[in-house]
Structure formats: C-alpha cells, structure tokens
Write a protein that holds these residues in place. Structure first.
Motif, PDB file in Angstrom:
ATOM      1  N   ILE A 137       0.840  -1.199   0.000  1.00 26.14           N
ATOM      2  CA  ILE A 137       0.000   0.000   0.000  1.00 26.14           C
ATOM      3  C   ILE A 137       0.876   1.251   0.000  1.00 26.14           C
ATOM      4  O   ILE A 137       0.603   2.218  -0.722  1.00 26.14           O
ATOM      5  CB  ILE A 137      -0.942  -0.010   1.219  1.00 26.14           C
ATOM      6  N   ALA A 138       1.945   1.223   0.786  1.00 28.06           N
ATOM      7  CA  ALA A 138       2.858   2.372   0.824  1.00 28.06           C
ATOM      8  C   ALA A 138       3.474   2.622  -0.548  1.00 28.06           C
ATOM      9  O   ALA A 138       3.637   3.775  -0.974  1.00 28.06           O
ATOM     10  CB  ALA A 138       3.952   2.136   1.866  1.00 28.06           C
ATOM     11  N   ARG A 139       3.808   1.546  -1.269  1.00 27.79           N
ATOM     12  CA  ARG A 139       4.366   1.719  -2.615  1.00 27.79           C
ATOM     13  C   ARG A 139       3.331   2.326  -3.561  1.00 27.79           C
ATOM     14  O   ARG A 139       3.672   3.167  -4.407  1.00 27.79           O
ATOM     15  CB  ARG A 139       4.866   0.376  -3.162  1.00 27.79           C
ATOM     16  N   GLU A 140       2.065   1.924  -3.435  1.00 28.44           N
ATOM     17  CA  GLU A 140       1.012   2.516  -4.260  1.00 28.44           C
ATOM     18  C   GLU A 140       0.847   3.998  -3.950  1.00 28.44           C
ATOM     19  O   GLU A 140       0.628   4.816  -4.850  1.00 28.44           O
ATOM     20  CB  GLU A 140      -0.316   1.781  -4.048  1.00 28.44           C
ATOM     21  N   TRP A 141       0.965   4.364  -2.676  1.00 28.73           N
ATOM     22  CA  TRP A 141       0.843   5.776  -2.304  1.00 28.73           C
ATOM     23  C   TRP A 141       1.997   6.579  -2.896  1.00 28.73           C
ATOM     24  O   TRP A 141       1.811   7.720  -3.334  1.00 28.73           O
ATOM     25  CB  TRP A 141       0.813   5.910  -0.780  1.00 28.73           C
ATOM     26  N   LEU A 142       3.191   5.984  -2.921  1.00 32.34           N
ATOM     27  CA  LEU A 142       4.330   6.665  -3.543  1.00 32.34           C
ATOM     28  C   LEU A 142       4.098   6.830  -5.039  1.00 32.34           C
ATOM     29  O   LEU A 142       4.412   7.880  -5.616  1.00 32.34           O
ATOM     30  CB  LEU A 142       5.616   5.875  -3.295  1.00 32.34           C
ATOM     31  N   LEU A 143       3.558   5.794  -5.672  1.00 29.58           N
ATOM     32  CA  LEU A 143       3.248   5.880  -7.100  1.00 29.58           C
ATOM     33  C   LEU A 143       2.206   6.956  -7.358  1.00 29.58           C
ATOM     34  O   LEU A 143       2.280   7.688  -8.355  1.00 29.58           O
ATOM     35  CB  LEU A 143       2.752   4.522  -7.610  1.00 29.58           C
ATOM     36  N   ASN A 144       1.244   7.073  -6.464  1.00 31.32           N
ATOM     37  CA  ASN A 144       0.222   8.114  -6.591  1.00 31.32           C
ATOM     38  C   ASN A 144       0.852   9.500  -6.669  1.00 31.32           C
ATOM     39  O   ASN A 144       0.588  10.269  -7.592  1.00 31.32           O
ATOM     40  CB  ASN A 144      -0.733   8.056  -5.391  1.00 31.32           C
ATOM     41  N   VAL A 145       1.680   9.825  -5.668  1.00 31.00           N
ATOM     42  CA  VAL A 145       2.193  11.188  -5.582  1.00 31.00           C
ATOM     43  C   VAL A 145       3.271  11.474  -6.623  1.00 31.00           C
ATOM     44  O   VAL A 145       3.527  12.636  -6.952  1.00 31.00           O
ATOM     45  CB  VAL A 145       2.738  11.503  -4.169  1.00 31.00           C
ATOM     46  N   SER A 146       3.890  10.429  -7.171  1.00 25.30           N
ATOM     47  CA  SER A 146       4.981  10.658  -8.117  1.00 25.30           C
ATOM     48  C   SER A 146       4.552  10.549  -9.576  1.00 25.30           C
ATOM     49  O   SER A 146       5.174  11.180 -10.438  1.00 25.30           O
ATOM     50  CB  SER A 146       6.125   9.672  -7.860  1.00 25.30           C
ATOM     51  N   CYS A 147       3.473   9.791  -9.865  1.00 29.45           N
ATOM     52  CA  CYS A 147       3.160   9.494 -11.265  1.00 29.45           C
ATOM     53  C   CYS A 147       1.723   9.770 -11.695  1.00 29.45           C
ATOM     54  O   CYS A 147       1.487   9.994 -12.884  1.00 29.45           O
ATOM     55  CB  CYS A 147       3.477   8.026 -11.572  1.00 29.45           C
ATOM     56  N   ARG A 148       0.762   9.706 -10.787  1.00 26.37           N
ATOM     57  CA  ARG A 148      -0.627   9.812 -11.200  1.00 26.37           C
ATOM     58  C   ARG A 148      -1.121  11.252 -11.159  1.00 26.37           C
ATOM     59  O   ARG A 148      -0.735  12.034 -10.284  1.00 26.37           O
ATOM     60  CB  ARG A 148      -1.528   8.921 -10.328  1.00 26.37           C
TER      61      ARG A 148
END
Length: 242
Positions: A137-148
């Motif tokens: 989940i933490a990795r998805e949150w990082l992907l959110n703020v960096s790529c989406r």
C-alpha cells in the motif's frame, strides 16, 4: 458496548486461513481497553512499552514529522489493524500513530502476543502477510504522488479505501466512511485541500460517487477503478464487491 478482538480476527483472516482454534486463541488474548482522544498519540518513537496496539473502532493515521513540524501521512488505519507490529520485532518504531477523531484500542501485552506468534504459525503467517500488504500500500501511495494525475490519485485512494473497508465488513449500502478530513487527505496525496475538494467534486459530477459529509456512496465502481488505474492485487485479497 462490549469490545473483543473480533476485528483483529477479521483483519488477519483476509490474509491467511484462520481456523476455529486460531480464532479462539486470538479472542482469548488478554487486553486492556483504551479510548484514545484525538489530541493524544497512540504509539510513538521512544515509547517505553512494546505491547501490541490493535484498533477496534475508529480511524488513526501513521505519520512522521520533520523538525520544523511538517507532516507526512504514510497510512490510514481502520478497525482491525495492528498499529505498531514492528515494535514486536524492533527496539523502537520510527513513526507515530494518532487517532483522527478518537479511537478505541486494545492493548495486548507483548509476552502474550509473542507467545501467540510462536504457538500459532497460521496467525504469525497472517501477521507477516499483513506487513507485506502494508508495504505494498505504501508503494502505491508513492506511485500516486509521483506518477498519477490528481483525479487518478483521489479515485485510487477511494477505491483502495473501499476495498479495505469492504474486507472488514465496514461498508453499508455501498457507502463508506472516509475517515479523514480533506486537509489530511491532501497530506496523503500531495495535493492542496482546495485541489482535493475540486477533484472530489469533479468525480461526483461524473456520477462515480455521492458525498454526504465524510461518507461516500460508490455509485459506479467500475468507472471509478478505470479513472484510478486501480486493481486490488496489491491488497492480496478478493474480499471486495461494492
């Protein structure tokens, strides 16, 4: 109302097969019940005791602060979550856990928790799996703020939160309690509160959700998933249908 550790059983059952004996072992754990006001931290670095804290009711945040007081929120805890599992294996934790608007917590003595992990391999496997999902989940949150883009960030958070709440039996009539304020959500998603509100309004105008204060009705889960670029695979559970 009386409280027991059933929410903890539900959470662990999401990740591994918990049989009747395992369930009874969890429910038989000794614990101290605490009502934590929103102004008080539940767990924090340097805390003397390493007992296990399990959230039975309400919501809490995992966060870290800079020396200047800037905040980063790294997790939203819901009922059933163990809040400081790393304290069972490490000398200390590097984060603090704070309730959002008050929370009910079970404090399980460390000795009883360690004995449970030792004597019940299925329970230990479930706890270990929950830590891996937490990292995912933490990795998805990082992907959110960096790529989406902003709309996908907000929609992804809603889909993920709905999936987790559904797995715990906390969704009624396709409506979920968001748990956090728009200001807190802005810290999660790296957007301003104004931008969060504007994006939520756009998602609502698209017919994907309806908002009632902090409660959100999911009106079109398929379209919301598509807007979010969301799949629940990182949650390692199929226990969700809105």
């Amino acid at each position: 109302m009386p409280y027991d550790l059933a929410p903890f059983v539900t959470q662990l059952s999401t990740y591994a097969k918990i049989d009747a004996d395992d369930r009874n072992a969890i429910l038989s754990l000794p614990f101290e019940l605490r009502a934590i006001p929103s102004s008080r931290r539940i767990s924090y670095p340097g805390q003397a005791r390493h007992d296990l804290f399990v959230l039975l009711e309400g919501f809490s945040l995992r966060q870290k602060l800079t020396s200047s007081g800037a905040r980063h929120i790294s997790a939203l805890n819901i009922a059933g979550d163990a809040l400081n599992t790393s304290a069972m294996f490490l000398n200390d934790i590097d984060y603090e856990v704070v309730p959002i608007s008050g929370a009910t917590v079970a404090v399980i003595p460390k000795e009883a928790t360690v004995a449970l992990f030792r004597d019940r391999p299925a329970i230990f496997a479930a706890v270990f799996a929950s830590l891996l999902v937490d990292a995912a989940i933490a990795r998805e949150w990082l992907l959110n703020v960096s790529c989406r883009a902003s709309k996908a960030r907000v929609a992804h958070f809603l889909c993920e939160h709905a999936a987790r709440m559904t797995g715990r039996g906390l969704v009624e009539n396709k409506t979920i309690d968001l748990g956090i304020t728009q200001d807190q959500l802005s810290d999660v998603l790296g957007l301003t509160a104004v931008h969060i509100n504007r994006t939520l309004r756009a998602i609502e105008e698209d017919g994907l959700i309806s908002r009632y204060g902090r409660s959100y009705e999911i009106r079109d889960i398929i379209a919301l998933q598509e807007a979010a670029d969301f799949t629940p695979s990182h949650l390692c559970s199929s226990m969700w249908t809105i």
